[in-house]
Scaffold this active site. Structure first.
Site, PDB file in Angstrom:
ATOM      1  N   GLU A   1      21.876  16.564  -4.621  1.00 33.10           N
ATOM      2  CA  GLU A   1      22.557  17.840  -4.863  1.00 33.10           C
ATOM      3  C   GLU A   1      22.980  17.980  -6.325  1.00 33.10           C
ATOM      4  O   GLU A   1      23.294  16.997  -6.992  1.00 33.10           O
ATOM      5  CB  GLU A   1      23.839  17.904  -4.023  1.00 33.10           C
ATOM      6  CG  GLU A   1      23.629  17.950  -2.543  1.00 33.10           C
ATOM      7  CD  GLU A   1      24.952  18.005  -1.778  1.00 33.10           C
ATOM      8  OE1 GLU A   1      24.893  18.017  -0.554  1.00 33.10           O
ATOM      9  OE2 GLU A   1      26.035  18.022  -2.404  1.00 33.10           O
TER      10      GLU A   1
ATOM     11  N   CYS B   1      27.279  19.944 -12.460  1.00 33.83           N
ATOM     12  CA  CYS B   1      27.605  18.618 -11.939  1.00 33.83           C
ATOM     13  C   CYS B   1      26.296  17.995 -11.443  1.00 33.83           C
ATOM     14  O   CYS B   1      25.626  18.577 -10.588  1.00 33.83           O
ATOM     15  CB  CYS B   1      28.619  18.767 -10.802  1.00 33.83           C
ATOM     16  SG  CYS B   1      29.014  17.220  -9.989  1.00 33.83           S
TER      17      CYS B   1
ATOM     18  N   CYS C   1      25.142   6.574  -2.332  1.00 30.50           N
ATOM     19  CA  CYS C   1      26.049   5.887  -3.253  1.00 30.50           C
ATOM     20  C   CYS C   1      26.519   4.573  -2.654  1.00 30.50           C
ATOM     21  O   CYS C   1      26.892   4.519  -1.482  1.00 30.50           O
ATOM     22  CB  CYS C   1      27.264   6.771  -3.543  1.00 30.50           C
ATOM     23  SG  CYS C   1      28.348   6.032  -4.790  1.00 30.50           S
TER      24      CYS C   1
ATOM     25  N   CYS D   1      33.310   5.214  -0.968  1.00 31.15           N
ATOM     26  CA  CYS D   1      34.662   5.806  -0.882  1.00 31.15           C
ATOM     27  C   CYS D   1      34.847   6.477   0.476  1.00 31.15           C
ATOM     28  O   CYS D   1      33.969   7.186   0.954  1.00 31.15           O
ATOM     29  CB  CYS D   1      34.875   6.810  -2.011  1.00 31.15           C
ATOM     30  SG  CYS D   1      34.623   6.087  -3.628  1.00 31.15           S
TER      31      CYS D   1
ATOM     32  N   CYS E   1      34.532  10.331   1.110  1.00 32.02           N
ATOM     33  CA  CYS E   1      33.342  10.961   0.529  1.00 32.02           C
ATOM     34  C   CYS E   1      32.202  11.017   1.537  1.00 32.02           C
ATOM     35  O   CYS E   1      31.820  10.000   2.120  1.00 32.02           O
ATOM     36  CB  CYS E   1      32.918  10.154  -0.689  1.00 32.02           C
ATOM     37  SG  CYS E   1      31.351  10.702  -1.370  1.00 32.02           S
TER      38      CYS E   1
ATOM     39  N   GLY F   1      26.523   9.565  -6.231  1.00 29.70           N
ATOM     40  CA  GLY F   1      26.247   8.306  -6.921  1.00 29.70           C
ATOM     41  C   GLY F   1      27.345   7.865  -7.860  1.00 29.70           C
ATOM     42  O   GLY F   1      28.231   8.638  -8.216  1.00 29.70           O
TER      43      GLY F   1
ATOM     44  N   SER G   1      31.543   9.948 -15.136  1.00 24.28           N
ATOM     45  CA  SER G   1      32.645   9.554 -14.261  1.00 24.28           C
ATOM     46  C   SER G   1      32.342   8.219 -13.579  1.00 24.28           C
ATOM     47  O   SER G   1      31.189   7.918 -13.282  1.00 24.28           O
ATOM     48  CB  SER G   1      32.780  10.667 -13.218  1.00 24.28           C
ATOM     49  OG  SER G   1      33.537  10.243 -12.148  1.00 24.28           O
TER      50      SER G   1
ATOM     51  N   SER H   1      37.884   7.664 -11.649  1.00 26.01           N
ATOM     52  CA  SER H   1      38.433   8.112 -10.361  1.00 26.01           C
ATOM     53  C   SER H   1      39.386   7.040  -9.851  1.00 26.01           C
ATOM     54  O   SER H   1      38.957   6.038  -9.280  1.00 26.01           O
ATOM     55  CB  SER H   1      37.288   8.315  -9.371  1.00 26.01           C
ATOM     56  OG  SER H   1      36.423   9.300  -9.860  1.00 26.01           O
ATOM     57  N   LEU H   2      40.658   7.259 -10.058  1.00 28.99           N
ATOM     58  CA  LEU H   2      41.650   6.237  -9.706  1.00 28.99           C
ATOM     59  C   LEU H   2      42.088   6.393  -8.241  1.00 28.99           C
ATOM     60  O   LEU H   2      42.029   5.457  -7.463  1.00 28.99           O
ATOM     61  CB  LEU H   2      42.845   6.323 -10.657  1.00 28.99           C
ATOM     62  CG  LEU H   2      43.762   5.127 -10.650  1.00 28.99           C
ATOM     63  CD1 LEU H   2      43.038   3.867 -11.080  1.00 28.99           C
ATOM     64  CD2 LEU H   2      44.971   5.371 -11.545  1.00 28.99           C
TER      65      LEU H   2
ATOM     66  N   ASN I   1      38.550  18.278  -0.471  1.00 26.94           N
ATOM     67  CA  ASN I   1      37.671  19.233   0.229  1.00 26.94           C
ATOM     68  C   ASN I   1      37.324  18.665   1.589  1.00 26.94           C
ATOM     69  O   ASN I   1      36.445  17.800   1.677  1.00 26.94           O
ATOM     70  CB  ASN I   1      36.346  19.373  -0.552  1.00 26.94           C
ATOM     71  CG  ASN I   1      36.368  20.567  -1.473  1.00 26.94           C
ATOM     72  OD1 ASN I   1      36.998  21.582  -1.191  1.00 26.94           O
ATOM     73  ND2 ASN I   1      35.657  20.441  -2.572  1.00 26.94           N
TER      74      ASN I   1
ATOM     75  N   CYS J   1      31.003  17.157  -1.764  1.00 23.03           N
ATOM     76  CA  CYS J   1      29.800  16.500  -2.280  1.00 23.03           C
ATOM     77  C   CYS J   1      29.047  15.848  -1.132  1.00 23.03           C
ATOM     78  O   CYS J   1      29.612  15.084  -0.361  1.00 23.03           O
ATOM     79  CB  CYS J   1      30.217  15.456  -3.323  1.00 23.03           C
ATOM     80  SG  CYS J   1      28.886  14.427  -3.897  1.00 23.03           S
TER      81      CYS J   1
HETATM   82  S1  SF4 Z   1      33.211   9.598  -4.369  1.00 25.32           S
HETATM   83 FE1  SF4 Z   1      31.586   9.264  -5.888  1.00 25.32          FE
HETATM   84  S2  SF4 Z   1      31.651   7.039  -6.221  1.00 25.32           S
HETATM   85 FE2  SF4 Z   1      32.766   7.389  -4.321  1.00 25.32          FE
HETATM   86  S3  SF4 Z   1      31.205   7.156  -2.691  1.00 25.32           S
HETATM   87 FE3  SF4 Z   1      31.279   9.348  -3.240  1.00 25.32          FE
HETATM   88  S4  SF4 Z   1      29.667   9.629  -4.742  1.00 25.32           S
HETATM   89 FE4  SF4 Z   1      30.115   7.406  -4.651  1.00 25.32          FE
END
Ligand code: SF4
Length: 344
Positions: free
Chosen positions: A90, A103, A110, A114, A117, A159, A191, A214-215, A290, A333
């Site tokens: 995407e 973006c 990935c 996370c 995600c 990713g 990022s 990304s903390l 989101n 995402c």
């Molecule tokens: S937030 Fe970013 S780094 Fe974390 S799993 Fe999703 S795509 Fe990967």
């Protein structure tokens, strides 16, 4: 067959030399590819027919196929692209009043995993090549039209960019070289979820572009639950890497912080965040979550995000609430890819 958009300017010069062309042809070819954004070598009319035929035999230009485009009422356009091996990625075009941002994705799936995600749910398939990253820009720019120039690029799609360092670096070189896409380095942001060796490499090899980290949490215990990679590179290690990073007030590091209700959004978290970033030139982006169907988290209410932001402001930290865009389309995402897979 060479993917010609995998070549930075030096490699393009070498390639042109191997084909027996004069050196100045490299710049001409780059201009056709990146300024005029042509689709076939036949359109390179200042090259002889013989030269164009040779190029067509040795190299290819376009590698992405557009599968689907969704447009939101706020003008955000989300693209689902298919790669030559059938995998899908995407990209998101985000128009602002004075600039336009793209973006881009850097991997299929990935490995970071996370927990908030959707992309992470399908695991990791492979890295994207530089050409596959750059081609996202070319395809979207052609689609939105030249009068809506994409001036900003954020490596924040599917990713973990710093786990695909070499190809991301090459894509950045192509995007920022004056004979290629010619974007300002200040308008390109890479990022990471906190890949410490990648941050250190970026400090040496790619420090003209912006770094975003990304903390998402303020204690290791909390962060491990939402960002499993924290076990490998805990908060303390990430902060040390940021302290050695060549940032200053003109080139601040972006700290990304997704706001998850009841998980990382208390005022105590805000105060801990202040302590963690004290003395580092940063800007903090608070990101409203989101939600997607089946998501294990819910978004922090707006007024609580504002209270969190105020704690940062009170300590003279630049903190912004990032507007959620494309709410009426597949905003999260990985959502468009997942949806299309289900309906296929
Ligand atoms: S937030 Fe970013 S780094 Fe974390 S799993 Fe999703 S795509 Fe990967």
């Amino acid at each position: 067959m060479v993917d010609i958009k995998n070549l930075n300017i030096e490699e393009l010069k070498d390639f042109v030399k191997e084909l027996g062309f004069e050196p100045y042809r490299a710049k001409q070819i780059a201009q056709w590819l990146y300024k005029k954004r042509i689709k076939s070598f036949d359109e390179m009319t200042n090259l002889s027919k013989k030269a164009r035929e040779l190029l067509s035999r040795k190299a290819r230009i376009d590698i992405l196929k557009t599968v689907k485009v969704e447009e939101s009422s706020d003008g955000t356009r989300k693209y689902l692209f298919e790669l030559p091996d059938g995998n899908r990625i995407e990209s998101v075009f985000i128009p602002e009043k004075d600039w336009n941002t793209l973006c881009v994705s850097t991997q299929v799936g990935c490995p970071a995993g996370c927990k908030f995600c959707l992309t992470a749910k399908d695991g990791f398939t492979r890295n994207l090549t530089a050409a596959e990253i750059v081609d996202q820009y070319i395809h979207v720019q052609r689609d939105v039209g030249e009068n809506r120039r994409i001036s900003n690029v954020v490596f924040m799609g599917m990713g973990e960019p710093l786990l695909n360092f070499d190809n991301v670096k090459k894509a950045v070189e192509i995007m920022t070289h004056r004979d290629m896409l010619d974007l300002s380095t200040r308008k390109v942001t890479v990022s990471t979820v906190g890949v410490v060796p990648g941050i250190d490499r970026m400090a040496k090899e790619m420090n003209k572009v912006k770094l975003a980290v990304s903390l998402h949490a303020t204690t290791d215990e909390q962060r491990e639950k939402i960002v499993p990679m924290n076990r490998r590179w805990p908060i303390g290690e990430i902060m040390k890497a940021l302290r050695r990073y060549p940032a200053d007030n003109n080139r601040r590091i972006m700290i990304e912080y997704v706001m998850l209700k009841g998980v990382n959004d208390s005022l105590e978290d805000a105060r801990r965040l202040v302590k963690l970033i004290k003395g580092i030139p940063v800007k903090v982006n608070l990101i409203p979550f989101n939600p997607y169907p089946g998501a294990p988290f819910s978004p922090t209410p707006r007024e609580d995000i504002e209270k969190f932001q105020k704690v940062l402001w009170d300590h003279n930290i630049a903190a912004f609430i990032r507007d959620s865009r494309g709410q009426d389309i597949s905003a999260a995402c990985g959502m468009l890819r997942t949806k299309e897979k289900k309906s296929a």
